[in-house]
Design an enzyme around this catalytic site. Structure first.
Site, PDB file in Angstrom:
ATOM      1  N   HIS A 257     -79.135   6.029 100.264  1.00 31.03           N
ATOM      2  CA  HIS A 257     -79.143   6.274 101.704  1.00 31.03           C
ATOM      3  C   HIS A 257     -79.249   4.971 102.488  1.00 31.03           C
ATOM      4  CE1 HIS A 257     -83.053   5.485 100.297  1.00 31.03           C
ATOM      5  NE2 HIS A 257     -82.733   6.323  99.350  1.00 31.03           N
ATOM      6  N   CYS A 258     -79.397   3.848 101.792  1.00 32.10           N
ATOM      7  CA  CYS A 258     -79.631   2.584 102.512  1.00 32.10           C
ATOM      8  C   CYS A 258     -78.518   1.580 102.260  1.00 32.10           C
ATOM      9  CB  CYS A 258     -80.931   1.943 102.048  1.00 32.10           C
ATOM     10  SG  CYS A 258     -82.317   3.008 102.054  1.00 32.10           S
ATOM     11  N   ILE A 259     -78.409   1.140 100.994  1.00 31.71           N
ATOM     12  CA  ILE A 259     -77.564  -0.024 100.697  1.00 31.71           C
ATOM     13  C   ILE A 259     -76.105   0.174 101.102  1.00 31.71           C
ATOM     14  CG2 ILE A 259     -76.930  -1.716  98.936  1.00 31.71           C
ATOM     15  CD1 ILE A 259     -79.941  -1.551  99.623  1.00 31.71           C
TER      16      ILE A 259
END
Ligand code: SAJ
Length: 424
Positions: A257-259
């Site tokens: 969900h971030c990188i």
């Protein structure tokens, strides 16, 4: 003085934060728009890996979907998702909705703290106007701060209480309030930043840093594959340098969900302000090409043993985006599955953390009567597979998308199994 807080969004970021605040004797209201989550929590049930039902049962947190409770608190912490849409464009709807909801109820001098990852500019150019929509004025009627979350799912060492944090706020008073709150909440460093934009930029930078470094080793892996150089051995060699080298590892893709998401927030914002991020964009392009690269390794290996791709029986092991958790957001396995089915492969999928996405219920079934195995996630259960058991299952090819068998490469070859990793 902040004594009562509301945490908006009770996912892998908000729920640990709410539990920690409760443990630190804040009065905590846990809010979420998903009332199935609220009823699970209210009945003492956890739905987050690493948080037990027992921890939920013993909290004093008021779990509710009634946003008017926000009028009772001095601080509101927003921990809702900030994804990208299918065109990789930032999707701020959840955070805008959450802010619009609380704007109706916040009382005077409340501090609103955004933990959701956003690009520089979002807090002041998008969220502040929504908060002021109700006639309130920032730094007069409420304060605004940004403290980007740094949760690393599945990490047993680093958690919400011991990870250092950075905070930016709309005013000195707001910064004092937010820093004071986090200093009471966590046992780690709290670094005040010069502005909200600086705090927003910290999180985007740290995750783009990771994406670029992964893209770097992915590109090296594809090059070294042609040169017959084992990238993992080279990384081990470079890692003997005691300074200024941080090992990253190649793989079949970058999920989570971030990188794979955060760089697009900066790319888009910078583009709208006249700057084109070539490096961030290229890193995304390389990382997003890894599922295709991995599937092509499989197809080349099948062709080499004169086995047609169409109709080949392949077991894809792994659905999650990273090892030993059950989160499949932006998982490369989804893209690999699409490519394999598109080429007419007869596909078995097995992930012990995502049985609902698997079409078999255990590893033995997954390995039964298949021609090839493709590792998409490096779960511990897969690391324990003995190459001899693959031989006895007459498996001819192993494509190791996470290089989990890098130490067993020779054993596969001595068993007559084609083994290909990513750059090894
Ligand atoms: N990956 C690689 N090679 C690597 C590291 C990761 O291909 O060397 C892949 C993983 O398989 C996964 C994806 O990249 O598909 C993301 O992996 P991750 O380890 O970065 O895991 P995340 O997405 O949970 O990242 C979180 C982030 N935490 C926050 O955003 C608060 C990130 O900032 C952390 O750096 C990361 O954990 C971490 O360090 O583990």
């Amino acid at each position: 003085m902040i004594k009562r807080i509301a945490v908006i969004g009770l996912g892998y970021v908000g729920l640990p934060l709410a539990l920690l605040a409760d443990k630190k004797n804040f009065i905590v209201y846990g809010l979420d728009i998903d009332n199935s989550k609220i009823s699970l929590l209210a009945s003492g049930k956890s739905y987050i890996d690493g948080i037990t039902d027992k921890e939920i049962k013993k909290t004093k947190i008021v779990f509710t979907d009634n946003f008017s409770e926000v009028s009772k608190v001095e601080a509101v912490v927003i921990c809702v998702p900030t994804p990208v849409d299918e065109k990789k464009m930032p999707d701020l709807r959840p955070v805008k909705k959450a802010v619009a909801e609380i704007a109706k109820h916040i009382r005077k001098k409340t501090i609103v703290i955004i933990e959701s990852t956003v690009n520089p500019g979002v807090c002041e150019e998008v969220l502040k106007p929504i908060l002021e929509n109700s006639g309130k004025k920032v730094d007069k009627d409420f304060y605004l701060a940004h403290c980007p979350e740094r949760i690393n799912p599945g990490d047993s060492k680093w958690n919400v209480s011991n990870i250092n944090r950075v905070i930016g706020a709309s005013s000195k008073r707001g910064l004092e309030m937010a820093v004071g709150f986090y200093k009471k909440l966590i046992d780690a460093k709290v670094k005040p930043m010069g502005s909200i934009k600086e705090a927003e930029a910290v999180k985007i930078m740290e995750n783009s840093f990771r994406d670029i470094n992964i893209a770097f080793v992915n590109e090296l892996a594809m090059s070294f594959h042609k040169l017959g150089i084992n990238i993992e051995n080279v990384i081990d060699g470079a890692a003997t340098k005691p300074f200024s080298f941080i090992p990253h590892h190649p793989g079949c893709g970058v999920g989570g969900h971030c990188i794979p998401v955060d760089p697009y927030y900066l790319i888009e914002y910078a583009r709208n302000n006249g700057f084109e991020h070539q490096f961030l964009t290229l890193a995304r392009k390389i990382n997003e090409s890894m599922p295709r690269y991995t599937v092509d390794l499989l197809f080349e290996a099948l062709n080499k043993i004169d086995m047609p791709v169409k109709g080949a029986k392949v077991a894809m092991l792994g659905w999650s985006y990273k090892a030993d958790i059950g989160d499949d957001r932006e998982s490369p396995a989804k893209v690999i599955k699409k490519f394999l089915l598109g080429a007419g492969v007869r596909l078995t999928v097995y992930d012990p953390y995502s049985l609902e996405k698997s079409n078999v219920s255990n590893l033995a079934e997954a390995l039964d009567k298949v021609d090839a195995v493709l590792i998409a996630t490096g779960h511990n259960e897969f690391k324990r597979i003995d190459p001899k058991s693959l031989k006895s299952n007459k498996i001819k090819i192993v494509i190791d998308g996470r290089n989990i068998y890098r130490e067993k490469k020779d054993m596969f070859q001595s068993l007559g199994i084609t083994y290909l990793g990513i750059g090894i």
